[in-house]
Motif scaffolding. Sequence first.
Motif, PDB file in Angstrom:
ATOM      1  N   VAL A  58       1.152  -1.258  -0.186  1.00 21.23           N
ATOM      2  CA  VAL A  58      -0.243   0.163  -0.061  1.00 21.23           C
ATOM      3  C   VAL A  58       0.895   1.163   0.107  1.00 21.23           C
ATOM      4  CG1 VAL A  58      -1.625   1.425   1.330  1.00 21.23           C
ATOM      5  CG2 VAL A  58      -2.003  -1.304   0.922  1.00 21.23           C
ATOM      6  N   LYS A  59       1.665   1.162   0.771  1.00 14.88           N
ATOM      7  CA  LYS A  59       2.734   2.580   0.841  1.00 14.88           C
ATOM      8  C   LYS A  59       3.560   2.638  -0.464  1.00 14.88           C
ATOM      9  CE  LYS A  59       6.629   4.278   3.833  1.00 14.88           C
ATOM     10  NZ  LYS A  59       7.558   4.152   4.788  1.00 14.88           N
ATOM     11  N   THR A  76       0.948   3.943  -3.196  1.00 12.04           N
ATOM     12  CA  THR A  76       0.300   5.269  -3.193  1.00 12.04           C
ATOM     13  C   THR A  76       1.584   6.209  -3.202  1.00 12.04           C
ATOM     14  OG1 THR A  76       0.425   5.035  -0.491  1.00 12.04           O
ATOM     15  CG2 THR A  76      -1.745   4.446  -1.566  1.00 12.04           C
ATOM     16  N   SER A 100       2.672   2.454 -11.065  1.00 10.38           N
ATOM     17  CA  SER A 100       2.031   2.502  -9.727  1.00 10.38           C
ATOM     18  C   SER A 100       0.858   3.458  -9.894  1.00 10.38           C
ATOM     19  CB  SER A 100       2.890   3.069  -8.501  1.00 10.38           C
ATOM     20  OG  SER A 100       4.051   2.162  -8.343  1.00 10.38           O
ATOM     21  N   CYS A 153      -3.176   2.382  -9.059  1.00  8.34           N
ATOM     22  CA  CYS A 153      -4.075   2.812  -8.333  1.00  8.34           C
ATOM     23  C   CYS A 153      -5.458   3.451  -8.988  1.00  8.34           C
ATOM     24  CB  CYS A 153      -3.398   4.191  -7.632  1.00  8.34           C
ATOM     25  SG  CYS A 153      -2.081   3.553  -6.372  1.00  8.34           S
TER      26      CYS A 153
END
Length: 291
Positions: free
Chosen positions: A78-79, A82, A98, A102
Amino acid sequence: MAGACTEGLDTGFVALGYAKVGVLGVVQGITELLPVSSTAHMRIVPALLGWNDPGSAFSAAMQLAALAAVLSYFWTDVKGLTGGAVAALQRRDYADWSLRFCVWILLATLPIIIVGSLLSKLLNACNSPLRSLAAIGVAYIVMGALLALAELYSRHKRTLDHVDLKDAMIVGLAQCGALIPGVSRSGATFTAALFRDLERTEAARFSFLLGIPAIAAAGLKELYELHKAHLDAHAWSILAFGLVVASISAFIAIWGLLRILERFASWPFAVYRVLLGAFLLIAVFAHWLPN
């Protein structure tokens, strides 16, 4: 047993008290992220124990426990996603994987938001026919068969970094099945990901990451609905206790799921679904359990 209604919401969990909600929190946490349907187990377990149905509002709000577990377990993913997306936006690199991933997740969440909004009154209504044990039994068998077919026909070769928009939208559409008790959000998305030839643990990882916006939206929406229903402090404390128990259980469930997939594939879940679905239909029609 039927639950209780508070301004149109099924809030049977309040009458159950801390101990029973704690038990259901464990069940909810474990089954929310396994491909076996937590909503179904929230109907099955109370029916078997002779307890009140905790209600669809409880099941929906408990999704926040699953959200906490997914975010903590997959925090590195997740890190990274995002952070990578934000950095890509800052340098205007719209081809960054990435960022695209998303965006694909957000687009793939739209179908369940639209369908869920259209069906919200039916899904959250007291004594909704979709929460009948017979309907859950049918959903269990159908999804068990689909999971078995996915296991048989998937090549189990693709990894998450090969996922594209088409994959995301197909899995996102499958996520709409989660609105039907017995289907399972993780079960529907995991099965769809297998049909897209993802490797089993990668399919589970994709299922969890893609589900983050939908799980968050459903849980927060239900908290807002419960707030509008003017629950008292006692009711909120029971719900909070259930959330804590379910969060811990859900984290353990993710770890267990990935170990099972590595060792046994998804066959244990497919067999479990078909057998439990058959048992529910027999139990209802033989009048062993109330529908």
